[in-house]
Design a protein around this motif. Structure first.
Motif, PDB file in Angstrom:
ATOM      1  N   UNK A  84       0.861  -1.378  -0.135  1.00 50.76           N
ATOM      2  CA  UNK A  84      -0.111  -0.095  -0.070  1.00 50.76           C
ATOM      3  C   UNK A  84       0.911   1.158   0.072  1.00 50.76           C
ATOM      4  N   UNK A  85       0.689   2.086  -0.984  1.00 49.05           N
ATOM      5  CA  UNK A  85       1.482   3.295  -0.960  1.00 49.05           C
ATOM      6  C   UNK A  85       1.035   4.234  -0.387  1.00 49.05           C
ATOM      7  N   UNK A  86       1.624   4.865   0.705  1.00 51.69           N
ATOM      8  CA  UNK A  86       0.989   6.217   1.440  1.00 51.69           C
ATOM      9  C   UNK A  86       0.700   7.403   0.443  1.00 51.69           C
ATOM     10  N   UNK A  87      -0.538   7.996   0.747  1.00 48.16           N
ATOM     11  CA  UNK A  87      -0.911   8.904  -0.057  1.00 48.16           C
ATOM     12  C   UNK A  87      -0.923  10.542   0.783  1.00 48.16           C
ATOM     13  N   UNK A  88      -1.789  10.296   1.660  1.00 50.80           N
ATOM     14  CA  UNK A  88      -2.008  11.513   2.658  1.00 50.80           C
ATOM     15  C   UNK A  88      -2.460  11.074   3.994  1.00 50.80           C
ATOM     16  N   UNK A  89      -2.389  11.907   5.041  1.00 49.36           N
ATOM     17  CA  UNK A  89      -2.947  11.506   6.315  1.00 49.36           C
ATOM     18  C   UNK A  89      -4.330  12.429   6.235  1.00 49.36           C
ATOM     19  N   UNK A  90      -5.391  11.880   6.918  1.00 47.90           N
ATOM     20  CA  UNK A  90      -6.489  12.321   7.135  1.00 47.90           C
ATOM     21  C   UNK A  90      -6.708  12.960   8.474  1.00 47.90           C
TER      22      UNK A  90
END
Length: 239
Positions: free
Chosen positions: A91-97
């Motif tokens: 899983x590639x990190x995209x953004x923090x929510x």
């Protein structure tokens, strides 16, 4: 007005690394991915991934920028039999929510499993929460050392420990094996001879061995082992 917790000007690895934490559970709402991070290492966890209605066990590695920012999963079958086809999902990190959740892009390796969820979605959100004491199980900690206060007994959790329960170590400078088994039972073996046997209790500090089956004459009624990954004297034992 409060600003959302997003990437801002920080680079992706730095933002993702801030989410690394010990003694937490990462999971999505549908239960497709669940990762428990226990023990003294915050970059490794024991994962269960639901793929085509089958539970796949894997070791999760949280990476923060050495060519990959995200979570990779090496499956149980590959760990126990390296001659198997190399099977790693990611899983590639995209953004923090928020301070406790992140969005990850679903990589092609998961999409190619044919699972409808992974095949039709581009991303998945994982949230973390504190693990409860009832959920602790030292067997599923990854790459940690445990030792008694007097250092007479220490053990190391290898790559296969979550799947076989085996931990290698030393007692009074002699090589031993400690096996953690179903039902929270344990057994200590030296040269195929049983030194101790009973139940183990998992704690946030490590584990307690209760010699209620065999070995109390040698070890006493119980023995406490604590996390000691940072101890430089044991570093060579990882090889």
């Amino acid at each position: 007005m409060a600003m959302p917790f997003l990437l801002s000007c920080e680079n992706r690895p730095s933002v993702f690394k801030k989410l690394f934490e010990r003694n937490v559970v990462w999971s999505d709402e549908l239960g497709k991915v669940c990762i428990t991070v226990q023990g003294e290492r915050h970059e490794y966890g024991f994962a269960k991934i639901l793929i085509n209605n089958e539970e796949v066990k894997a070791t999760a590695t949280f990476s923060d920028g050495n060519g990959f920012t995200g979570i990779s999963f090496e499956t149980e079958s590959n760990i126990l039999d390296p001659h198997n086809n190399f099977c790693v999902y990611g899983l590639d990190f995209k953004e923090t929510k928020s301070e406790g959740s992140a969005v990850f892009e679903i990589r092609s390796d998961l999409k190619e499993t044919g699972d409808p969820y992974f095949a039709t979605n581009d991303s998945i959100t994982l949230k973390k929460r504190a693990i409860t004491e009832e959920e602790l199980d030292v067997r599923y900690c990854i790459f940690n050392y445990l030792c008694t206060e007097d250092r007479r007994l220490f053990v190391y959790q290898g790559k296969e420990t979550p799947y076989t329960g085996r931990m290698a170590g030393e007692y009074n400078s002699n090589d031993i094996e400690l096996f953690l088994m179903d039902g929270c039972f344990f057994k200590i073996i030296e040269d195929e001879k049983t030194l101790g046997e009973g139940k183990y209790l998992s704690t946030f500090e490590g584990m307690t061995l209760l010699f209620d089956v065999y070995g109390s004459d040698v070890f006493g009624e119980s023995l406490s082992l604590v996390w000691c990954w940072a101890n430089a004297q044991l570093a060579s034992f990882a090889s």
